[in-house]
Design a protein around this motif. Structure first.
Motif, PDB file in Angstrom:
ATOM      1  N   ILE A  36       0.857  -1.194   0.000  1.00 35.42           N
ATOM      2  CA  ILE A  36       0.000   0.000   0.000  1.00 35.42           C
ATOM      3  C   ILE A  36       0.887   1.235   0.000  1.00 35.42           C
ATOM      4  O   ILE A  36       1.774   1.377   0.859  1.00 35.42           O
ATOM      5  N   VAL A  37       0.684   2.133  -0.977  1.00 38.75           N
ATOM      6  CA  VAL A  37       1.499   3.341  -1.079  1.00 38.75           C
ATOM      7  C   VAL A  37       0.598   4.562  -1.170  1.00 38.75           C
ATOM      8  O   VAL A  37      -0.595   4.458  -1.483  1.00 38.75           O
ATOM      9  N   LYS A  44      -3.419   5.235   4.431  1.00 41.77           N
ATOM     10  CA  LYS A  44      -2.788   3.911   4.323  1.00 41.77           C
ATOM     11  C   LYS A  44      -3.009   3.098   5.601  1.00 41.77           C
ATOM     12  O   LYS A  44      -3.499   1.962   5.551  1.00 41.77           O
ATOM     13  N   SER A  45      -2.635   3.665   6.747  1.00 39.76           N
ATOM     14  CA  SER A  45      -2.835   2.961   8.018  1.00 39.76           C
ATOM     15  C   SER A  45      -4.318   2.777   8.317  1.00 39.76           C
ATOM     16  O   SER A  45      -4.725   1.765   8.901  1.00 39.76           O
ATOM     17  N   THR A  46      -5.127   3.755   7.901  1.00 44.57           N
ATOM     18  CA  THR A  46      -6.578   3.647   8.084  1.00 44.57           C
ATOM     19  C   THR A  46      -7.119   2.420   7.361  1.00 44.57           C
ATOM     20  O   THR A  46      -7.966   1.695   7.891  1.00 44.57           O
ATOM     21  N   ILE A 165       0.470  -3.417  -6.192  1.00 46.67           N
ATOM     22  CA  ILE A 165       0.485  -2.142  -5.471  1.00 46.67           C
ATOM     23  C   ILE A 165      -0.942  -1.594  -5.393  1.00 46.67           C
ATOM     24  O   ILE A 165      -1.648  -1.525  -6.409  1.00 46.67           O
ATOM     25  N   TRP A 166      -1.355  -1.228  -4.170  1.00 48.53           N
ATOM     26  CA  TRP A 166      -2.577  -0.459  -3.966  1.00 48.53           C
ATOM     27  C   TRP A 166      -2.155   0.984  -3.702  1.00 48.53           C
ATOM     28  O   TRP A 166      -1.552   1.275  -2.669  1.00 48.53           O
ATOM     29  N   GLU A 167      -2.473   1.856  -4.632  1.00 50.87           N
ATOM     30  CA  GLU A 167      -2.152   3.276  -4.468  1.00 50.87           C
ATOM     31  C   GLU A 167      -3.387   4.015  -3.990  1.00 50.87           C
ATOM     32  O   GLU A 167      -4.435   3.964  -4.644  1.00 50.87           O
ATOM     33  N   ILE A 168      -3.261   4.692  -2.840  1.00 50.91           N
ATOM     34  CA  ILE A 168      -4.376   5.503  -2.338  1.00 50.91           C
ATOM     35  C   ILE A 168      -4.181   6.937  -2.798  1.00 50.91           C
ATOM     36  O   ILE A 168      -3.150   7.563  -2.515  1.00 50.91           O
ATOM     37  N   HIS A 169      -5.167   7.450  -3.538  1.00 52.67           N
ATOM     38  CA  HIS A 169      -5.086   8.813  -4.081  1.00 52.67           C
ATOM     39  C   HIS A 169      -6.495   9.392  -4.142  1.00 52.67           C
ATOM     40  O   HIS A 169      -7.401   8.778  -4.720  1.00 52.67           O
TER      41      HIS A 169
END
Length: 484
Positions: A36-37, A44-46, A165-169
């Motif tokens: 997770i990036v 990310k931590s959430t 990869i899971w990208e949080i945006h």
């Protein structure tokens, strides 16, 4: 068919009316290895805590089908005790725990690895770990038989361990196949494609706008000619039909121009790729050093109580170079930095040296100033440049107006890094500066280091970071400082 370990459906997480995460559907399967990036604060931590049940969604549900192990991130601490050797408005205190940060991390990891879980959820495990600890982590996870969901700022670790990869945006989770390097290549391709699409959008927009403008001009010419024809038609009635024909042509051109303008409005807008302003740190002539080696040691020995850390060590640090200092936890790296700051016996330091120190400690600002005001009062740079530096370290929008005394530990660390690079120094000593930074902030720090005109010594266990910025490397082993 692979078993589903976790399944998220129609998830929304909101905080103070702000949407943090919105996920239609996302699943972790039996042998997934997911990294997770995303920037600090994007969730990310959430997301990990959502999987574990430590956080409940505002709406939606999380289905858990397996027993899992969870490693929670060690938080960046705040400190209280003042230390006059550091920046005047910054307070520092060293944690008095029985275990060091590296030892705490190793213990927590050992507890997770002591039991087999079908899925491991691990949040920033390399914080405080030396190379020996990172090798231990990789050995445990490289051949782990189960699902792995990992948050890490260590790009080499992500490359080694994950295949997705899971990208949080912007509250969304974008999924990319491959490890971190492959993800970066895909992001670069996206940027290239966006740039090409933006150029094509501008080209088509300009073409249509030009066509519409030409039709308008032609219609105006017809209108002028028609006006002249009307005057003439009064004198010569047989010209009346010609005048009406011109009027019809004018209206047709006007309708065509409006149709083209409507097409322009309907064009799918493609935004330009945002390029960050380059960060170039100047150095006042009064801070220039002319010693070929501003830091030298001749048979230097360093002890901590009765424990000898370095014995009869000699070295020279070249002017303007960026030198990495490596070694296991407890080998004497931080003590060496403090000895340099104190200009201890066995060291020759340039008389004009102005040394700035970033320590592995807890930080807390006590000033009532805002983030921007703090840098304005301690730096000679213009506001625009200060804002660019802060933006690089993820201080954006209203962050610049935050009171520095209210900053979290991680924010205070990022601000102190900004303050050091903007300060009146010509030598910087950075003791594990990448701890508690996300990958984007680490990349910003790399740019800072590369553009800095002074001499930098830094301690790090991040192989990618060292490879990207170091001109040379010294390794502490068996009480010796060995040039690599």
């Amino acid at each position: 068919m692979e078993q589903i370990c976790f399944e998220l459906e129609n998830i929304e997480i909101n905080y103070l009316d702000k949407e943090i995460l919105k996920i239609d559907r996302l699943a972790v399967h039996q042998f997934d290895r997911i990294g997770i990036v995303g920037k600090n604060g994007v969730g990310k931590s959430t997301l990990l805590k959502l999987l574990t049940g430590h956080i409940q969604p505002t709406q939606g549900k999380v289905n858990r089908h397996v027993e899992y192990g969870y490693f929670e991130q060690l938080e960046a601490p705040n400190g209280n005790e003042a230390d006059p050797r550091l920046l005047g408005k910054l307070q520092v205190s060293k944690k008095q725990d029985f275990l060091s940060g590296g030892e705490q991390t190793r213990l927590k990891l050992a507890q997770v690895f002591s039991h087999y879980y079908e899925c491991l959820l691990i949040d920033e495990p390399t914080t405080h770990l030396d190379q020996e600890g990172i090798s231990y982590l990789l050995d445990e996870l490289r051949y782990y038989y189960g699902a792995l969901v990992l948050i890490s700022h260590d790009r080499a670790v992500l490359d080694e361990l994950v295949t997705t990869i899971w990208e949080i945006h912007d509250g969304k989770v974008n999924v990319y196949a491959g490890n971190y390097s492959e993800y970066i290549a895909q992001k670069q391709l996206e940027r290239t494609q966006q740039t090409q699409a933006h150029e094509q959008f501008l080209k088509e927009k300009n073409r249509l706008e030009k066509a519409a403008e030409e039709k308008k001009k032609t219609a105006e010419k017809i209108a002028k000619a028609s006006s002249m024809s009307k005057k003439e038609s009064k004198a010569k009635p047989n010209r009346m039909f010609e005048t009406k024909s011109k009027g019809t042509g004018q209206k047709a051109l006007q309708r065509a121009a409006k149709a083209i303008e409507h097409r322009v409005e309907k064009l799918h807008t493609v935004e330009a790729v945002q390029e960050e302003r380059p960060i170039i740190f100047h150095q006042a002539s009064t801070l220039e050093l002319h010693n070929k080696f501003p830091i030298m040691a001749d048979r230097l020995s360093i002890c901590a109580g009765d424990n000898v850390l370095l014995e009869d060590v000699s070295f020279q640090i070249p002017l303007g170079k960026k030198i990495a200092i490596t070694g296991n936890n407890g080998s004497g790296k931080s003590t060496l930095f403090q000895t340099i700051v104190d200009k201890g016996p066995g060291l020759t330091i340039s008389p004009k040296a102005k040394i700035g120190l970033f320590q592995q400690m807890s930080y807390q600002f006590t000033s009532d100033e805002t983030v921007l005001q703090l840098l304005q009062t301690s730096s000679t740079y213009e506001d625009g440049f200060l804002r660019s530096v802060l933006h690089s370290m993820r201080f954006v929008g209203t962050d610049l107006q935050k009171k520095v005394q209210s900053l979290s530990g991680g924010e205070a660390i990022r601000l102190q890094i900004c303050q050091l690079f903007l300060g009146e120094y010509n030598i910087l000593l950075l003791d594990e500066p990448t701890n508690f930074l996300d990958i984007h902030a680490i990349q910003a720090l790399e740019k800072f280091i590369k553009s800095y005109k002074g001499t930098i010594l830094f301690i790090s266990h991040d192989k990618q970071f060292i490879a990207n910025v170091a001109d040379g490397q010294f390794h502490i082993s068996d009480k010796k400082l060995i040039q690599k």
